[in-house]
Scaffold this motif. Structure first.
Motif, PDB file in Angstrom:
ATOM      1  N   LYS A 263       0.828  -1.214   0.000  1.00 34.73           N
ATOM      2  CA  LYS A 263       0.000   0.000   0.000  1.00 34.73           C
ATOM      3  C   LYS A 263       0.857   1.256   0.000  1.00 34.73           C
ATOM      4  O   LYS A 263       0.527   2.265   0.626  1.00 34.73           O
ATOM      5  CB  LYS A 263      -0.952  -0.005   1.198  1.00 34.73           C
ATOM      6  CG  LYS A 263      -2.008  -1.108   1.132  1.00 34.73           C
ATOM      7  CD  LYS A 263      -3.031  -0.986   2.249  1.00 34.73           C
ATOM      8  CE  LYS A 263      -4.116  -2.035   2.111  1.00 34.73           C
ATOM      9  NZ  LYS A 263      -5.138  -1.934   3.187  1.00 34.73           N
ATOM     10  N   PRO A 289       2.323  -7.251   2.899  1.00 35.59           N
ATOM     11  CA  PRO A 289       0.874  -7.003   2.954  1.00 35.59           C
ATOM     12  C   PRO A 289       0.518  -5.833   3.871  1.00 35.59           C
ATOM     13  O   PRO A 289       0.964  -5.759   5.011  1.00 35.59           O
ATOM     14  CB  PRO A 289       0.307  -8.321   3.520  1.00 35.59           C
ATOM     15  CG  PRO A 289       1.352  -9.342   3.265  1.00 35.59           C
ATOM     16  CD  PRO A 289       2.662  -8.616   3.352  1.00 35.59           C
ATOM     17  N   GLY A 290      -0.269  -4.903   3.348  1.00 31.41           N
ATOM     18  CA  GLY A 290      -0.810  -3.814   4.147  1.00 31.41           C
ATOM     19  C   GLY A 290       0.155  -2.724   4.542  1.00 31.41           C
ATOM     20  O   GLY A 290      -0.224  -1.791   5.265  1.00 31.41           O
ATOM     21  N   SER A 292       2.413   0.594   4.225  1.00 33.90           N
ATOM     22  CA  SER A 292       2.565   1.835   3.485  1.00 33.90           C
ATOM     23  C   SER A 292       4.057   2.146   3.345  1.00 33.90           C
ATOM     24  O   SER A 292       4.912   1.332   3.700  1.00 33.90           O
ATOM     25  CB  SER A 292       1.829   2.970   4.201  1.00 33.90           C
ATOM     26  OG  SER A 292       2.308   3.126   5.522  1.00 33.90           O
ATOM     27  N   THR A 299       5.192  -2.832  10.257  1.00 31.99           N
ATOM     28  CA  THR A 299       3.940  -3.552  10.032  1.00 31.99           C
ATOM     29  C   THR A 299       4.074  -5.039  10.347  1.00 31.99           C
ATOM     30  O   THR A 299       3.169  -5.647  10.927  1.00 31.99           O
ATOM     31  CB  THR A 299       3.470  -3.363   8.575  1.00 31.99           C
ATOM     32  OG1 THR A 299       3.369  -1.956   8.289  1.00 31.99           O
ATOM     33  CG2 THR A 299       2.116  -4.006   8.338  1.00 31.99           C
TER      34      THR A 299
END
Length: 317
Positions: A263, A289-290, A292, A299
């Motif tokens: 992202k 995944p997910g 930024s 994350t």
């Protein structure tokens, strides 16, 4: 009739003159925004360390750790460059050089130093030229810094011996610097590279930032970016297109691990695929995944460390 034509040409010349002045002024403005070091409104502000932060333990470890100050003088501009060196807990010939991002500094990379320390490595964290405690009045976007990284690698070898094994690691602009570094002749002791969310090309990235960060969908790429690039050449010694990760990766035959958040809107996620395919050596890709921009470690900290360990274990025996 002659007078009418003369008036028309005067009017056209006046309009062109105004446009030239306007574009020159806009180019100079963007040079100060993109190339001159300083606080940038579009970058997230630093916040006080909290126990709720996902990398709290790593950051605190770095803040409390004993650091050696290393210095270097750049070959080209005779700039004094600054770095922190943290020896591993147990003597080793393995070192990771950690490169920070745009308008950050060596201390913002503390959590990564903690991770590599946990993996048993010495760590060297330089301030890029124009950042932190290093001298310089421009941002090199990885192109001007790549020679500095090579000198830091040679300094590590001089300090730790010819049996040194070195990995280069960087995030964001540091990731791009890592990729650009890989395309030049490096000491044989440099065994592997890890780049996290680096861009394909400085010019492409600046165009993207102008359209998304400044909300300028009609941004006149030509001639503003060319004018900005000209200012950059005059003042910083390179054209924006020179800072090209893809071109450098095509000359790289060393192992490279590519990491990018799924992202990431600041350095678009799609850039990692072009970077990955350009590299000529052994390579791995992890789309996080997910995550930024520059948040992959925060994350998924455990998986991040595990994947980095697995990659380095293959090439830093």
């Amino acid at each position: 009739m002659f007078k009418q034509h003369k008036k028309l040409w005067i009017w056209i010349a006046s309009v062109l003159g105004v446009l030239v002045i306007a574009f020159a002024g806009a180019g100079y403005y963007f040079y100060n925004v993109a190339i001159v070091p300083g606080q940038k409104s579009f970058l997230s502000k630093k916040h006080a360390l909290k126990k709720s932060d996902p990398l709290y333990k790593q950051t605190k470890w770095y803040n409390d750790s004993k650091k050696e100050r290393w210095y270097l003088t750049s070959t080209d501009d005779n700039l004094k460059l600054d770095a922190n060196y943290i020896p591993a807990a147990h003597k080793t010939n393995k070192t990771v050089i950690i490169l920070h991002g745009y308008m950050n500094n060596k201390d913002t990379m503390g959590p990564y130093a903690a991770m590599f320390h946990e993996l048993g490595y010495n760590t060297l964290l330089p301030d890029a030229r124009g950042h932190g405690q290093s001298q310089g009045n421009y941002v090199g976007y990885g192109w001007r810094e790549k020679g500095d990284v090579r000198k830091w690698a040679k300094k590590v070898i001089a300090h730790n011996g010819k049996n040194s094994q070195i990995a280069i690691f960087g995030v964001s602009m540091g990731g791009a610097t890592t990729m650009m570094t890989s395309g030049q002749k490096m000491p044989s002791q440099v065994k592997a590279y890890i780049e996290d969310c680096g861009y394909t090309n400085a010019k492409t990235e600046i165009e993207h930032e102008a359209q998304t960060i400044y909300h300028m969908p009609g941004f006149p790429r030509f001639p503003l970016v060319e004018i900005l690039s000209g200012y950059t050449k005059l003042n910083a010694g390179y054209f924006l297109n020179d800072a090209d990760s893809l071109k450098q990766l095509k000359q790289n035959h060393s192992p490279m691990f590519f990491i990018h958040g799924s992202k990431d809107n600041f350095v678009p996620t799609k850039m990692v695929y072009a970077n990955y395919h350009a590299s000529r050596g052994p390579k791995e890709l992890w789309l996080v995944p997910g995550a930024s921009h520059a948040k992959s470690f925060a994350t998924h900290p455990r998986e991040y460390e595990q994947k980095v360990r697995q990659f380095l274990d293959k090439y830093m025996a």
